[in-house]
Design a protein around this motif. Structure first.
Motif, PDB file in Angstrom:
ATOM      1  N   LEU A 109      44.425   9.210 -16.565  1.00  0.00           N
ATOM      2  CA  LEU A 109      44.451   7.852 -16.020  1.00  0.00           C
ATOM      3  C   LEU A 109      45.395   7.811 -14.829  1.00  0.00           C
ATOM      4  N   ASN A 110      44.865   7.476 -13.679  1.00  0.00           N
ATOM      5  CA  ASN A 110      45.661   7.420 -12.451  1.00  0.00           C
ATOM      6  C   ASN A 110      45.929   5.961 -12.110  1.00  0.00           C
ATOM      7  N   GLN A 111      46.937   5.381 -12.729  1.00  0.00           N
ATOM      8  CA  GLN A 111      47.210   3.965 -12.518  1.00  0.00           C
ATOM      9  C   GLN A 111      48.679   3.690 -12.267  1.00  0.00           C
ATOM     10  N   GLY A 112      49.407   4.731 -11.877  1.00  0.00           N
ATOM     11  CA  GLY A 112      50.776   4.523 -11.455  1.00  0.00           C
ATOM     12  C   GLY A 112      51.694   4.019 -12.547  1.00  0.00           C
ATOM     13  N   CYS A 113      52.587   3.122 -12.168  1.00  0.00           N
ATOM     14  CA  CYS A 113      53.701   2.732 -13.028  1.00  0.00           C
ATOM     15  C   CYS A 113      53.316   1.835 -14.193  1.00  0.00           C
ATOM     16  N   THR A 114      52.085   1.334 -14.236  1.00  0.00           N
ATOM     17  CA  THR A 114      51.642   0.525 -15.374  1.00  0.00           C
ATOM     18  C   THR A 114      50.678   1.301 -16.269  1.00  0.00           C
ATOM     19  N   ALA A 115      50.542   2.601 -16.051  1.00  0.00           N
ATOM     20  CA  ALA A 115      49.462   3.369 -16.682  1.00  0.00           C
ATOM     21  C   ALA A 115      49.516   3.349 -18.203  1.00  0.00           C
ATOM     22  N   MET A 116      50.698   3.407 -18.809  1.00  0.00           N
ATOM     23  CA  MET A 116      50.752   3.432 -20.275  1.00  0.00           C
ATOM     24  C   MET A 116      50.324   2.095 -20.870  1.00  0.00           C
ATOM     25  N   LEU A 117      50.648   1.013 -20.198  1.00  0.00           N
ATOM     26  CA  LEU A 117      50.182  -0.291 -20.659  1.00  0.00           C
ATOM     27  C   LEU A 117      48.676  -0.433 -20.455  1.00  0.00           C
ATOM     28  N   ASP A 118      48.175   0.068 -19.327  1.00  0.00           N
ATOM     29  CA  ASP A 118      46.730   0.049 -19.094  1.00  0.00           C
ATOM     30  C   ASP A 118      46.018   0.901 -20.135  1.00  0.00           C
ATOM     31  N   LEU A 187      48.351  -8.020 -24.840  1.00  0.00           N
ATOM     32  CA  LEU A 187      48.302  -7.180 -23.648  1.00  0.00           C
ATOM     33  C   LEU A 187      47.697  -8.004 -22.524  1.00  0.00           C
ATOM     34  N   ALA A 188      48.349  -8.051 -21.394  1.00  0.00           N
ATOM     35  CA  ALA A 188      47.852  -8.806 -20.242  1.00  0.00           C
ATOM     36  C   ALA A 188      47.886  -7.905 -19.020  1.00  0.00           C
ATOM     37  N   LEU A 189      46.758  -7.793 -18.333  1.00  0.00           N
ATOM     38  CA  LEU A 189      46.639  -6.936 -17.160  1.00  0.00           C
ATOM     39  C   LEU A 189      46.089  -7.733 -15.996  1.00  0.00           C
ATOM     40  N   GLY A 335      51.917   0.612  -7.778  1.00  0.00           N
ATOM     41  CA  GLY A 335      51.245   0.646  -6.491  1.00  0.00           C
ATOM     42  C   GLY A 335      49.778   0.301  -6.607  1.00  0.00           C
ATOM     43  N   GLY A 336      49.362  -0.525  -5.689  1.00  0.00           N
ATOM     44  CA  GLY A 336      47.917  -0.814  -5.696  1.00  0.00           C
ATOM     45  C   GLY A 336      47.472  -2.250  -5.436  1.00  0.00           C
ATOM     46  N   ILE A 337      48.041  -3.292  -5.961  1.00  0.00           N
ATOM     47  CA  ILE A 337      49.175  -3.400  -6.902  1.00  0.00           C
ATOM     48  C   ILE A 337      48.626  -3.755  -8.283  1.00  0.00           C
ATOM     49  N   SER A 338      49.015  -3.022  -9.304  1.00  0.00           N
ATOM     50  CA  SER A 338      48.629  -3.345 -10.670  1.00  0.00           C
ATOM     51  C   SER A 338      49.786  -4.056 -11.364  1.00  0.00           C
ATOM     52  N   LEU A 339      49.431  -4.924 -12.301  1.00  0.00           N
ATOM     53  CA  LEU A 339      50.424  -5.658 -13.080  1.00  0.00           C
ATOM     54  C   LEU A 339      50.035  -5.592 -14.547  1.00  0.00           C
TER      55      LEU A 339
END
Length: 352
Positions: A109-118, A187-189, A335-339
């Motif tokens: 999973l390439n989702q940066g700093c929120t990847a574990m939550l994603d 969980l909120a994304l 980055g991206g920006i994901s929340l």
């Protein structure tokens, strides 16, 4: 999203050696003085240990703590902010082979700093349709000691508000639909995709830079270059305001969907910072005291890519800083920006 049946059966972080910032300053390391002035006291450094091995170390411990058998893991998800090894090779399979030795699907999973939550959100959907008693292994790791990163200066040129530096670590969590000492209640994304250009800057997307052959990644200078290109003097303020509002909204959503209030949140894990101003800016809009954040832990290890939130949660549990009945808010942006945000309830004292 309210999550009715999502439990943390096992959880662990793996930190290599800590390098005191004072030693980096004495060694004349570029950017070390700014890091010291930004509140950082040390940084986690893995030397030549590959990132996937950092993840595997954490995953072995998380699996042992969970009491689950390798065969009960029906999915492996591994994440990292940057290259994990040779191009054309995938680290999720390495983690699976080293830790489980099974044939369950393994996904990167390439989702940066929120990847574990994603990944936790993906795990929840997978477990709904998995056989009773199944679990999902989620891991993350990075080693930023490569020629293309400078852990002290990567963000220079853009005011991040936390004088960011990068640390190395691995983290892992075993998620179950049936039982565990901790329960993910929500969980909120979300995303602010219109700001992806800020992280891309003015660089070409093709050909992509190789892991070891290109210049150092100047993330801060990319942002400044984009701001200059669009001739927007207020870009920093606009972006910072929009990001802060979106991050507050996603955290409030997670709190509301968990059926609790800000007053019920015992601690908050977040992107690691050396700056108390950053933590205050994150938590004050939620009505949560900055002391409930993880400033002290963060400023000793550096920003650990995708590991910050769950590694901090592991530390809170392992040290007894949280116990049965407590709620922990996990929140971050990448980055991206994901929340992303989640609320975790401590149900019982873990046997580990």
């Amino acid at each position: 999203m309210k999550t009715d049946h999502l439990y943390i059966a096992g959880l662990a972080g793996h930190l290599p050696r800590l390098w005191p910032i004072a030693e980096a300053v004495a060694a004349g390391r570029s950017g070390a003085e700014q890091a010291r002035d930004g509140g950082w006291t040390s940084v986690s450094v893995a030397d030549d240990t590959p990132a996937p091995e950092l993840a595997a170390e954490a995953a072995r411990l998380a699996l042992k703590r969970s009491g689950l058998k390798a065969e009960e893991v029906c999915l492996v998800v591994h994440a990292g902010v940057y290259h994990q090894g040779p191009d054309g090779w995938y680290a999720a399979n390495y983690v699976q082979d080293q830790v489980l030795g099974t044939t369950a699907p393994a996904i990167g999973l390439n989702q940066g700093c929120t990847a574990m939550l994603d990944a936790a959100r993906l795990a929840h959907g997978h477990l709904v349709h998995a056989p009773q008693g199944s679990a999902v292994l989620v891991s993350a790791a990075d080693n930023f000691g490569t020629p293309t990163w400078d852990r002290f200066t990567y963000a220079h040129g853009w005011n991040t508000g936390r004088a960011s530096i990068l640390g190395d670590a691995g983290c892992a969590v075993l998620l179950s639909a049936t039982a565990g000492p901790l329960r993910i209640r929500s969980l909120a994304l979300s995303s602010l995709s219109s700001w992806e250009r800020l992280y891309r800057g003015t660089e070409d997307m093709f050909p992509p830079a190789a892991a070891g052959g290109g210049p150092r990644i100047p993330l801060g200078r990319r942002m400044s270059a984009y701001a200059e290109q669009v001739e927007d003097r207020d870009l920093r303020l606009t972006m910072a305001r929009e990001l802060a509002e979106a991050r507050t909204a996603i955290a409030r959503q997670a709190i509301d969907e968990a059926g609790v209030t800000s007053a019920d949140i015992t601690r908050v894990t977040h992107v690691f910072s050396g700056s108390p101003q950053y933590v205050e800016g994150l938590l004050s809009p939620l009505g949560i005291a900055p002391e409930r954040g993880m400033l002290d832990l963060g400023r000793t290890v550096g920003h650990l890519g995708a590991c910050d939130q769950f590694l901090a949660l592991a530390r809170l549990v392992d040290t007894g800083a949280v116990g049965p009945g407590d709620h922990v808010l996990l929140v971050g942006n990448g980055g991206g920006i994901s929340l992303a945000a989640a609320v975790v309830e401590v149900l019982d004292h873990p046997t580990w």
